[in-house]
Scaffold this active site. Sequence first.
Site, PDB file in Angstrom:
ATOM      1  N   LYS A 111       0.815  -1.221   0.000  1.00 18.21           N
ATOM      2  CA  LYS A 111       0.000   0.000   0.000  1.00 18.21           C
ATOM      3  C   LYS A 111       0.847   1.269   0.000  1.00 18.21           C
ATOM      4  O   LYS A 111       0.448   2.288  -0.552  1.00 18.21           O
ATOM      5  CB  LYS A 111      -0.984  -0.010   1.167  1.00 18.21           C
ATOM      6  CG  LYS A 111      -1.993  -1.126   1.022  1.00 18.21           C
ATOM      7  CD  LYS A 111      -3.314  -0.806   1.652  1.00 18.21           C
ATOM      8  CE  LYS A 111      -4.333  -1.852   1.213  1.00 18.21           C
ATOM      9  NZ  LYS A 111      -5.479  -1.959   2.072  1.00 18.21           N
ATOM     10  N   LYS A 192      -9.599 -12.581  -5.934  1.00 27.90           N
ATOM     11  CA  LYS A 192     -10.588 -12.616  -4.862  1.00 27.90           C
ATOM     12  C   LYS A 192     -11.701 -11.575  -5.106  1.00 27.90           C
ATOM     13  O   LYS A 192     -11.425 -10.490  -5.612  1.00 27.90           O
ATOM     14  CB  LYS A 192      -9.826 -12.300  -3.575  1.00 27.90           C
ATOM     15  CG  LYS A 192     -10.637 -12.229  -2.324  1.00 27.90           C
ATOM     16  CD  LYS A 192      -9.733 -11.873  -1.145  1.00 27.90           C
ATOM     17  CE  LYS A 192     -10.519 -11.113  -0.109  1.00 27.90           C
ATOM     18  NZ  LYS A 192      -9.744 -10.552   0.959  1.00 27.90           N
ATOM     19  N   LYS A 195     -14.270  -6.074  -1.736  1.00 29.76           N
ATOM     20  CA  LYS A 195     -15.174  -4.947  -1.566  1.00 29.76           C
ATOM     21  C   LYS A 195     -14.545  -3.632  -1.977  1.00 29.76           C
ATOM     22  O   LYS A 195     -15.233  -2.647  -2.169  1.00 29.76           O
ATOM     23  CB  LYS A 195     -15.746  -4.891  -0.146  1.00 29.76           C
ATOM     24  CG  LYS A 195     -14.755  -4.791   0.987  1.00 29.76           C
ATOM     25  CD  LYS A 195     -15.524  -4.759   2.303  1.00 29.76           C
ATOM     26  CE  LYS A 195     -14.840  -5.372   3.494  1.00 29.76           C
ATOM     27  NZ  LYS A 195     -13.571  -4.794   3.907  1.00 29.76           N
TER      28      LYS A 195
END
Length: 330
Positions: A111, A192, A195
């Site tokens: 990140k 995957k 969300k």
Amino acid sequence: MKRILTGLKPTGDLTLGNYIGAIKQMVKMQDEYESFLFVADLHALTIYQDPKELNERIRKFIAMYIACGIDPNKNTIYIQSENEYIPAISFLLECNTTYGEASRMIQFKEKSKQNANFSVGLLTYPVLMAADILYCDSDYVPVGIDQKQHVELARNIAIRFNNRYGETFNLPEPLLNKNGTKIYDLKNPDKKMSKSEENPVGVISMFDDRESIISKIMKATTDNYNKVCFDREKQPGISNLLTIASELSNIPISELEQQFANKGYGEFKKYVAELTANHIENIQKKYNQILNSDILEDILNKGKEKTKKIAQEKYKIMKEKIGVTRNIIK
Ligand code: TRP
């Protein structure tokens, strides 16, 4: 009874993947363990969130957990940020975590590469997670594989603290979903179902309406084998749909394969689409009732009181061991 604890970060909408992969597993475990379940709203803040959207999502997440079968009488349900002792504990743990350890976390490395102006919170994130886990002496932490390293860090921090200051924390262990039920993106079945995905065509949200659910499943990526067969390597799309259908119907995959042995993908998809839409619609009915009732307030107040007491006590013990207390240590 052993204690399990898990948190879900309220970024993006809860997906069918969260439901099958995590929430359903928690529902199964609630009879075997003493279970703590919370919305990790502070963890969402490492990246800027629209305040109004974040605020709405916190309540939505909790109502959705309950609608999905999380029993408020069997689980302690709370909002992380309502327990002020957790960030306080987190700082004491930060001082027992090396910069090297924190910066070696895979999630941090990935990140921080994506955005040069990443916040300091992104680095300390796993220590806050350690505070979540350690304040109440959790035994097991059900998490996805991506969070396993963070639970291991929590364990290492606990070991270090116990060594320096004497026995203070129970050592937690990650609990990975054993049967490996993982739901993949419908359009990209090698990835995957997430969300935080920006392109939601392959992601079913638990808040989607019937039409979108059906349309997304009908458009799911398949293959040219024309055989409804579970084979993750060769037929990832069909295998994913089989997993979804089996999880929602409780019919074993092998039986579904037989049932659709001589049928086309169109018919199979239609079956999965109807099944999924019906299942989610049912959950949404319960969800709306919960969201519009007062029970949420009650549940959250209870969760807050109970977990604050536990965290306050742990914080006091930590402070005394460390020496930051007005009382003179004997
Ligand atoms: N970091 C977790 C995630 O992104 C959420 C989380 C925060 C968590 N604190 C936790 C999970 C403690 C398990 C235990 O999914």
